[in-house]
Design a protein around this motif. Structure first.
Motif, PDB file in Angstrom:
ATOM      1  N   UNK A  32      -0.099 -63.702  -0.257  1.00 62.62           N
ATOM      2  CA  UNK A  32       1.600 -63.382   0.025  1.00 62.62           C
ATOM      3  C   UNK A  32       2.299 -62.341   0.689  1.00 62.62           C
ATOM      4  N   UNK A  33       0.980 -61.204   0.404  1.00 63.65           N
ATOM      5  CA  UNK A  33       1.542 -60.358   0.862  1.00 63.65           C
ATOM      6  C   UNK A  33       1.058 -59.791   2.050  1.00 63.65           C
ATOM      7  N   UNK A  34       0.044 -60.204   2.551  1.00 63.94           N
ATOM      8  CA  UNK A  34      -0.266 -59.978   4.351  1.00 63.94           C
ATOM      9  C   UNK A  34       1.113 -61.100   5.205  1.00 63.94           C
ATOM     10  N   UNK A  35       0.961 -62.697   4.075  1.00 62.10           N
ATOM     11  CA  UNK A  35       1.985 -63.404   4.924  1.00 62.10           C
ATOM     12  C   UNK A  35       3.008 -62.676   4.853  1.00 62.10           C
ATOM     13  N   UNK A  36       3.850 -62.016   4.164  1.00 61.09           N
ATOM     14  CA  UNK A  36       5.177 -61.526   3.833  1.00 61.09           C
ATOM     15  C   UNK A  36       5.173 -59.840   4.483  1.00 61.09           C
ATOM     16  N   UNK A  37       3.455 -59.745   5.253  1.00 61.70           N
ATOM     17  CA  UNK A  37       4.108 -58.305   6.147  1.00 61.70           C
ATOM     18  C   UNK A  37       4.275 -59.097   7.598  1.00 61.70           C
ATOM     19  N   UNK A  38       4.049 -60.043   7.883  1.00 59.39           N
ATOM     20  CA  UNK A  38       3.640 -60.872   8.834  1.00 59.39           C
ATOM     21  C   UNK A  38       5.060 -61.479   9.416  1.00 59.39           C
ATOM     22  N   UNK A  39       5.118 -61.855   7.865  1.00 56.99           N
ATOM     23  CA  UNK A  39       7.049 -62.429   8.519  1.00 56.99           C
ATOM     24  C   UNK A  39       7.962 -61.478   9.019  1.00 56.99           C
ATOM     25  N   UNK A  40       7.512 -60.069   8.256  1.00 55.51           N
ATOM     26  CA  UNK A  40       8.206 -59.058   8.279  1.00 55.51           C
ATOM     27  C   UNK A  40       8.448 -58.312   9.626  1.00 55.51           C
ATOM     28  N   UNK A  41       7.541 -58.909  10.684  1.00 54.24           N
ATOM     29  CA  UNK A  41       6.701 -58.381  11.674  1.00 54.24           C
ATOM     30  C   UNK A  41       5.856 -56.135  11.375  1.00 54.24           C
ATOM     31  N   UNK A  42       5.769 -56.665   9.986  1.00 54.44           N
ATOM     32  CA  UNK A  42       5.006 -55.355   9.817  1.00 54.44           C
ATOM     33  C   UNK A  42       3.630 -55.408  10.848  1.00 54.44           C
ATOM     34  N   UNK A  43       2.875 -56.732  10.740  1.00 56.89           N
ATOM     35  CA  UNK A  43       1.752 -56.517  11.253  1.00 56.89           C
ATOM     36  C   UNK A  43       1.637 -58.241  12.235  1.00 56.89           C
ATOM     37  N   UNK A  44       0.521 -58.375  13.200  1.00 60.03           N
ATOM     38  CA  UNK A  44       1.069 -59.532  14.095  1.00 60.03           C
ATOM     39  C   UNK A  44       0.295 -60.427  13.200  1.00 60.03           C
ATOM     40  N   UNK A  45       0.234 -61.774  13.290  1.00 57.52           N
ATOM     41  CA  UNK A  45      -0.448 -62.957  13.522  1.00 57.52           C
ATOM     42  C   UNK A  45      -2.036 -63.311  13.763  1.00 57.52           C
ATOM     43  N   UNK A  46      -3.249 -63.115  12.849  1.00 54.89           N
ATOM     44  CA  UNK A  46      -4.288 -64.253  13.580  1.00 54.89           C
ATOM     45  C   UNK A  46      -3.888 -64.929  14.544  1.00 54.89           C
ATOM     46  N   UNK A  47      -5.015 -65.270  14.935  1.00 51.59           N
ATOM     47  CA  UNK A  47      -5.161 -66.762  15.875  1.00 51.59           C
ATOM     48  C   UNK A  47      -5.508 -67.535  14.887  1.00 51.59           C
ATOM     49  N   UNK A  48      -6.729 -67.283  13.975  1.00 50.23           N
ATOM     50  CA  UNK A  48      -7.108 -68.048  12.889  1.00 50.23           C
ATOM     51  C   UNK A  48      -6.177 -68.070  11.784  1.00 50.23           C
ATOM     52  N   UNK A  49      -4.974 -67.613  12.054  1.00 45.35           N
ATOM     53  CA  UNK A  49      -3.909 -67.752  11.068  1.00 45.35           C
ATOM     54  C   UNK A  49      -2.991 -68.174  11.865  1.00 45.35           C
ATOM     55  N   UNK A  50      -2.560 -68.737  12.927  1.00 43.51           N
ATOM     56  CA  UNK A  50      -2.741 -69.456  13.515  1.00 43.51           C
ATOM     57  C   UNK A  50      -2.679 -71.023  13.147  1.00 43.51           C
ATOM     58  N   UNK A  51      -3.990 -71.264  13.674  1.00 44.04           N
ATOM     59  CA  UNK A  51      -4.970 -72.051  13.488  1.00 44.04           C
ATOM     60  C   UNK A  51      -4.038 -72.785  11.875  1.00 44.04           C
ATOM     61  N   UNK A  52      -4.707 -72.302  11.473  1.00 49.43           N
ATOM     62  CA  UNK A  52      -4.636 -72.615  10.093  1.00 49.43           C
ATOM     63  C   UNK A  52      -3.058 -72.705   9.204  1.00 49.43           C
ATOM     64  N   UNK A  53      -2.007 -72.600   9.896  1.00 51.56           N
ATOM     65  CA  UNK A  53      -1.236 -72.851   9.401  1.00 51.56           C
ATOM     66  C   UNK A  53      -0.625 -74.267  10.299  1.00 51.56           C
TER      67      UNK A  53
END
Length: 80
Positions: A32-53
């Motif tokens: 959930x922390x990773x999702x929150x960081x990506x949602x709030x643009x603190x980190x970029x989403x990985x290709x793996x995450x994009x495909x999983x979603x």
């Protein structure tokens, strides 16, 4: 409701699944922390995450909405 600074594709994913926790449960990886960081643009989403979603949402949250730099949206065909 989406914050102006939030990642639009990730905001779409969180809205589709109902919460960050439910998104994590649906994709079966990441925290959930990773999702929150990506949602709030603190980190970029990985290709793996994009495909999983994309897969977990059955395409309702397309991978190109999360990583438009890596995945192209399909071109609509003109049907006459």
């Amino acid at each position: 409701m989406q914050d102006a600074e939030q990642h639009p594709g990730m905001a779409m994913a969180v809205e589709f699944f109902g919460s960050q926790v439910k998104l994590v449960e649906a994709i079966g990886c990441f925290s959930q922390q990773t999702i929150s960081r990506i949602l709030n643009r603190e980190n970029d989403p990985s290709a793996e995450l994009a495909v999983a979603i994309h897969n977990a949402s059955k395409g309702n949250v397309p991978k190109w909405k999360i990583r438009p730099d890596l995945f192209e949206a399909p071109v609509a065909e003109n049907v006459a």
